[in-house]
Motif scaffolding. Structure first.
Motif, PDB file in Angstrom:
ATOM      1  N   ARG A  54       3.341   1.406   2.442  1.00  0.00           N
ATOM      2  CA  ARG A  54       2.442   2.314   3.144  1.00  0.00           C
ATOM      3  C   ARG A  54       3.158   3.641   3.374  1.00  0.00           C
ATOM      4  O   ARG A  54       4.379   3.727   3.289  1.00  0.00           O
ATOM      5  CB  ARG A  54       1.975   1.684   4.449  1.00  0.00           C
ATOM      6  CG  ARG A  54       1.067   0.490   4.163  1.00  0.00           C
ATOM      7  CD  ARG A  54       0.611  -0.241   5.380  1.00  0.00           C
ATOM      8  NE  ARG A  54      -0.043   0.658   6.326  1.00  0.00           N
ATOM      9  CZ  ARG A  54      -0.359   0.303   7.564  1.00  0.00           C
ATOM     10  NH1 ARG A  54      -0.094  -0.910   7.995  1.00  0.00           N
ATOM     11  NH2 ARG A  54      -0.947   1.155   8.374  1.00  0.00           N
ATOM     12  N   ASP A  55       2.406   4.668   3.699  1.00  0.00           N
ATOM     13  CA  ASP A  55       2.958   6.018   3.759  1.00  0.00           C
ATOM     14  C   ASP A  55       3.144   6.537   5.184  1.00  0.00           C
ATOM     15  O   ASP A  55       3.417   7.700   5.384  1.00  0.00           O
ATOM     16  CB  ASP A  55       2.032   6.970   2.988  1.00  0.00           C
ATOM     17  CG  ASP A  55       2.758   8.175   2.423  1.00  0.00           C
ATOM     18  OD1 ASP A  55       3.977   8.081   2.188  1.00  0.00           O
ATOM     19  OD2 ASP A  55       2.109   9.204   2.216  1.00  0.00           O
ATOM     20  N   ASP A  56       3.001   5.680   6.173  1.00  0.00           N
ATOM     21  CA  ASP A  56       3.114   6.126   7.557  1.00  0.00           C
ATOM     22  C   ASP A  56       4.557   6.014   8.070  1.00  0.00           C
ATOM     23  O   ASP A  56       5.431   5.457   7.419  1.00  0.00           O
ATOM     24  CB  ASP A  56       2.157   5.360   8.468  1.00  0.00           C
ATOM     25  CG  ASP A  56       2.367   3.852   8.412  1.00  0.00           C
ATOM     26  OD1 ASP A  56       3.312   3.387   7.749  1.00  0.00           O
ATOM     27  OD2 ASP A  56       1.570   3.129   9.045  1.00  0.00           O
ATOM     28  N   TYR A  57       4.780   6.582   9.237  1.00  0.00           N
ATOM     29  CA  TYR A  57       6.114   6.627   9.842  1.00  0.00           C
ATOM     30  C   TYR A  57       6.726   5.239  10.004  1.00  0.00           C
ATOM     31  O   TYR A  57       7.912   5.047   9.764  1.00  0.00           O
ATOM     32  CB  TYR A  57       6.022   7.336  11.198  1.00  0.00           C
ATOM     33  CG  TYR A  57       7.335   7.405  11.933  1.00  0.00           C
ATOM     34  CD1 TYR A  57       8.307   8.322  11.538  1.00  0.00           C
ATOM     35  CD2 TYR A  57       7.600   6.559  13.003  1.00  0.00           C
ATOM     36  CE1 TYR A  57       9.516   8.390  12.204  1.00  0.00           C
ATOM     37  CE2 TYR A  57       8.811   6.624  13.671  1.00  0.00           C
ATOM     38  CZ  TYR A  57       9.764   7.542  13.271  1.00  0.00           C
ATOM     39  OH  TYR A  57      10.961   7.598  13.918  1.00  0.00           O
ATOM     40  N   GLU A  58       5.925   4.265  10.381  1.00  0.00           N
ATOM     41  CA  GLU A  58       6.429   2.921  10.620  1.00  0.00           C
ATOM     42  C   GLU A  58       6.936   2.237   9.355  1.00  0.00           C
ATOM     43  O   GLU A  58       7.669   1.258   9.430  1.00  0.00           O
ATOM     44  CB  GLU A  58       5.349   2.043  11.278  1.00  0.00           C
ATOM     45  CG  GLU A  58       5.037   2.419  12.704  1.00  0.00           C
ATOM     46  CD  GLU A  58       4.096   3.629  12.820  1.00  0.00           C
ATOM     47  OE1 GLU A  58       3.446   3.997  11.824  1.00  0.00           O
ATOM     48  OE2 GLU A  58       4.034   4.209  13.910  1.00  0.00           O
ATOM     49  N   HIS A  59       6.561   2.741   8.194  1.00  0.00           N
ATOM     50  CA  HIS A  59       6.975   2.128   6.926  1.00  0.00           C
ATOM     51  C   HIS A  59       7.964   2.992   6.144  1.00  0.00           C
ATOM     52  O   HIS A  59       8.163   2.782   4.951  1.00  0.00           O
ATOM     53  CB  HIS A  59       5.743   1.805   6.082  1.00  0.00           C
ATOM     54  CG  HIS A  59       4.913   0.720   6.689  1.00  0.00           C
ATOM     55  ND1 HIS A  59       3.942   0.972   7.636  1.00  0.00           N
ATOM     56  CD2 HIS A  59       4.954  -0.612   6.527  1.00  0.00           C
ATOM     57  CE1 HIS A  59       3.403  -0.169   8.010  1.00  0.00           C
ATOM     58  NE2 HIS A  59       4.000  -1.151   7.354  1.00  0.00           N
ATOM     59  N   THR A  60       8.597   3.930   6.826  1.00  0.00           N
ATOM     60  CA  THR A  60       9.592   4.792   6.173  1.00  0.00           C
ATOM     61  C   THR A  60      10.732   3.975   5.572  1.00  0.00           C
ATOM     62  O   THR A  60      11.141   4.210   4.433  1.00  0.00           O
ATOM     63  CB  THR A  60      10.146   5.821   7.174  1.00  0.00           C
ATOM     64  OG1 THR A  60       9.070   6.642   7.607  1.00  0.00           O
ATOM     65  CG2 THR A  60      11.220   6.678   6.556  1.00  0.00           C
TER      66      THR A  60
END
Length: 101
Positions: A64-70
């Motif tokens: 995923r491309d959100d902060y939590e999946h960096t």
């Protein structure tokens, strides 16, 4: 001569897409055009197709491309590089840094 991969993290929102375009137009231009044959440039972002793959100079990560999946996105990029490229060093950065090659 040591083989170096510059790995630039970005995300698929207009602000970061534009920042990565600026990188390609400035400090990364010589690397992409092979002026430095021992240095390669790749950006990485998420993919929604369920796999990690390379297209041009961009690694699309199964994440995923959100902060939590960096961290997951970075892991997928490193995994792809390790399995598919020959290198001595990886320099991992993001779009808001200017690299003095």
């Amino acid at each position: 001569m040591k083989k170096i991969i510059i790995l630039v993290m970005k995300c698929n929102i207009p602000f970061f897409i534009r920042e990565e375009e600026i990188d390609r137009e400035t400090w990364a231009k010589g690397v992409i055009s092979n002026y430095y044959p021992n240095i390669k440039y790749f950006s990485y972002t998420s993919s929604d197709c369920g796999k990690t793959y390379l297209k041009g100079n961009e690694i699309y990560c199964n994440s995923r491309d959100d902060y939590e999946h960096t961290a997951e996105k970075t892991y997928e990029a490193f995994k792809y590089v390790n399995e598919n490229m020959d290198y001595d060093y990886i320099f991992r950065t993001n779009t808001n840094n200017y690299i003095n090659i």
